[in-house]
Design a protein around this motif. Sequence first.
Motif, PDB file in Angstrom:
ATOM      1  N   LYS A  12       0.845  -1.154   0.048  1.00 51.64           N
ATOM      2  CA  LYS A  12       0.037   0.278  -0.038  1.00 51.64           C
ATOM      3  C   LYS A  12       1.007   1.136  -0.064  1.00 51.64           C
ATOM      4  O   LYS A  12       0.634   2.102  -0.509  1.00 51.64           O
ATOM      5  CB  LYS A  12      -0.945  -0.053   1.340  1.00 51.64           C
ATOM      6  CG  LYS A  12      -2.053   1.121   1.312  1.00 51.64           C
ATOM      7  CD  LYS A  12      -2.967   0.848   2.354  1.00 51.64           C
ATOM      8  CE  LYS A  12      -4.110   1.866   2.211  1.00 51.64           C
ATOM      9  NZ  LYS A  12      -4.893   1.882   3.364  1.00 51.64           N
ATOM     10  N   LEU A  16       1.024   4.053  -2.739  1.00 53.89           N
ATOM     11  CA  LEU A  16       0.823   5.549  -2.678  1.00 53.89           C
ATOM     12  C   LEU A  16       1.849   6.346  -3.091  1.00 53.89           C
ATOM     13  O   LEU A  16       1.728   7.352  -3.728  1.00 53.89           O
ATOM     14  CB  LEU A  16       0.523   5.640  -1.179  1.00 53.89           C
ATOM     15  CG  LEU A  16      -0.349   6.718  -0.632  1.00 53.89           C
ATOM     16  CD1 LEU A  16      -1.549   7.064  -1.417  1.00 53.89           C
ATOM     17  CD2 LEU A  16      -0.625   6.489   0.509  1.00 53.89           C
ATOM     18  N   GLN A  19       2.211   6.367  -6.982  1.00 56.90           N
ATOM     19  CA  GLN A  19       1.128   7.273  -7.485  1.00 56.90           C
ATOM     20  C   GLN A  19       1.316   8.724  -7.684  1.00 56.90           C
ATOM     21  O   GLN A  19       0.714   9.376  -8.313  1.00 56.90           O
ATOM     22  CB  GLN A  19      -0.172   7.114  -6.849  1.00 56.90           C
ATOM     23  CG  GLN A  19      -1.263   5.826  -7.122  1.00 56.90           C
ATOM     24  CD  GLN A  19      -2.343   5.720  -6.197  1.00 56.90           C
ATOM     25  OE1 GLN A  19      -2.612   6.420  -5.228  1.00 56.90           O
ATOM     26  NE2 GLN A  19      -3.101   4.732  -6.350  1.00 56.90           N
ATOM     27  N   ASN A  20       2.174   8.959  -6.582  1.00 58.72           N
ATOM     28  CA  ASN A  20       2.309  10.467  -6.571  1.00 58.72           C
ATOM     29  C   ASN A  20       3.667  11.006  -7.031  1.00 58.72           C
ATOM     30  O   ASN A  20       4.404  11.988  -6.745  1.00 58.72           O
ATOM     31  CB  ASN A  20       2.317  11.086  -4.977  1.00 58.72           C
ATOM     32  CG  ASN A  20       0.814  10.972  -4.580  1.00 58.72           C
ATOM     33  OD1 ASN A  20       0.194  11.923  -4.549  1.00 58.72           O
ATOM     34  ND2 ASN A  20       0.378   9.827  -3.958  1.00 58.72           N
ATOM     35  N   LYS A  89      -7.900  12.334   1.555  1.00 61.68           N
ATOM     36  CA  LYS A  89      -8.495  11.405   0.951  1.00 61.68           C
ATOM     37  C   LYS A  89      -8.222  11.547  -0.630  1.00 61.68           C
ATOM     38  O   LYS A  89      -7.241  12.342  -0.856  1.00 61.68           O
ATOM     39  CB  LYS A  89      -9.840  11.737   1.011  1.00 61.68           C
ATOM     40  CG  LYS A  89     -10.259  11.630   2.684  1.00 61.68           C
ATOM     41  CD  LYS A  89     -10.162  10.397   3.382  1.00 61.68           C
ATOM     42  CE  LYS A  89      -9.711  10.636   4.775  1.00 61.68           C
ATOM     43  NZ  LYS A  89      -9.447   9.360   5.614  1.00 61.68           N
ATOM     44  N   ASP A  90      -8.737  10.766  -1.401  1.00 59.05           N
ATOM     45  CA  ASP A  90      -8.291  10.447  -2.789  1.00 59.05           C
ATOM     46  C   ASP A  90      -8.339  11.716  -3.512  1.00 59.05           C
ATOM     47  O   ASP A  90      -7.636  12.008  -4.486  1.00 59.05           O
ATOM     48  CB  ASP A  90      -9.212   9.427  -3.627  1.00 59.05           C
ATOM     49  CG  ASP A  90      -9.158   8.196  -2.751  1.00 59.05           C
ATOM     50  OD1 ASP A  90      -8.052   8.014  -2.143  1.00 59.05           O
ATOM     51  OD2 ASP A  90     -10.018   7.385  -2.728  1.00 59.05           O
ATOM     52  N   GLU A  91      -9.460  12.790  -3.294  1.00 60.89           N
ATOM     53  CA  GLU A  91      -9.539  13.864  -4.034  1.00 60.89           C
ATOM     54  C   GLU A  91      -8.207  14.834  -3.997  1.00 60.89           C
ATOM     55  O   GLU A  91      -8.191  15.563  -4.973  1.00 60.89           O
ATOM     56  CB  GLU A  91     -10.739  14.768  -3.670  1.00 60.89           C
ATOM     57  CG  GLU A  91     -11.987  13.803  -3.396  1.00 60.89           C
ATOM     58  CD  GLU A  91     -12.163  13.520  -1.859  1.00 60.89           C
ATOM     59  OE1 GLU A  91     -11.873  14.343  -1.067  1.00 60.89           O
ATOM     60  OE2 GLU A  91     -12.140  12.324  -1.721  1.00 60.89           O
TER      61      GLU A  91
END
Lengths: 146, 146
Positions: A12, A16, A19-20, A89-91
């Motif tokens: 995880k 994460l 992804q960034n 959060k995801d946004e």
Amino acid sequence: MPKEVVIVNNNKLIKLLKQNGLSITDSRRKILQLFLEQDGALAHGDIEKKAGEKFDRVTVYRTLQIFVDKGIIHTIPTADNSIRYALCKDECGEGHHHDHHIHFVCDNCNTTYCLDDVVTPEIKLPKGYSAGHVEVVVEGVCKNCQ
Amino acid sequence: MPKEVVIVNNNKLIKLLKQNGLSITDSRRKILQLFLEQDGALAHGDIEKKAGEKFDRVTVYRTLQIFVDKGIIHTIPTADNSIRYALCKDECGEGHHHDHHIHFVCDNCNTTYCLDDVVTPEIKLPKGYSAGHVEVVVEGVCKNCQ
DNA sequence: TATAAAAAAGCAACAATGTTGCAAAAGATA
DNA sequence: TATCTTTTGCAACATTGTTGCTTTTTTATA
Ligand SMILES: [Mn+2]
Ligand SMILES: [Mn+2]
Ligand SMILES: [Zn+2]
Ligand SMILES: [Zn+2]
């Protein structure tokens, strides 16, 4: 990996970070893990204590800074001058935060919570003021301290 | 009084200090005056700059601390770690603050305002949490910067 | 107004927090 | 694995906040 930093939830964490667009380093994994295994928010001091044995103080500052920039964590306003951080959060993403929840600080245990389901209220401002973002921090007694 | 600290509004200042059981000193008059002649809030740094030529840094810290304790000024939460202070209204006193207004920070001029007429909204919390005080800080564009 | 007691200010020393530049180490890529 | 890029640690420094103690100022009282 000479240092013995125990990382749970490794997949995880790596996902994460990737992804960034961040490279995977021990300090980033460790600090991100602190947030994932934590219910509430973390003060800068907490993070420095918990991660500081393995990593330099400067690294902690830089890691938190880049996490905020990337929209991985957000800061929470306080009246004493300590900075608190919590997972977004995801946004949220690079350069734009969209954290529309309120925060709660427990008088008793001093934990800070993101109350994700409590939406910030509309505020009617006087003539001439136009609102951007609204921050709400409620102080009281938390679910574990009643 | 060898130092040439120019104090306007002297009567009001003295009255306010006496009301709160504080002795009348140059530094207290000067710092209180800064608040009275100011529309918005003051960051600690501002106060130190404006009063710091005449007074020791330590005195500024101690003066602000005692003003907060007495309910003369209140702190305003921020996400960066700078403390901001503003004058309280009459309801506040030693050991109890009753500041139920919201705060507004201008994106443009960075001024912080107490919006005394905007009452903090009721927040419906999840089961288990009980609310004490609610702080609202709105960020946007102020009346002077539209 | 002069004096004594109490309170506050200034000073120095220190602790804590935050920042910067640069060399070494670790990570990504091919 | 070799190379390039990014991140880290370190050192040095700046800023901010705290504490104990002495001197000065304020207040209360004669
Ligand atoms: Mn939050
Ligand atoms: Mn206010
Ligand atoms: Zn609690
Ligand atoms: Zn403005």
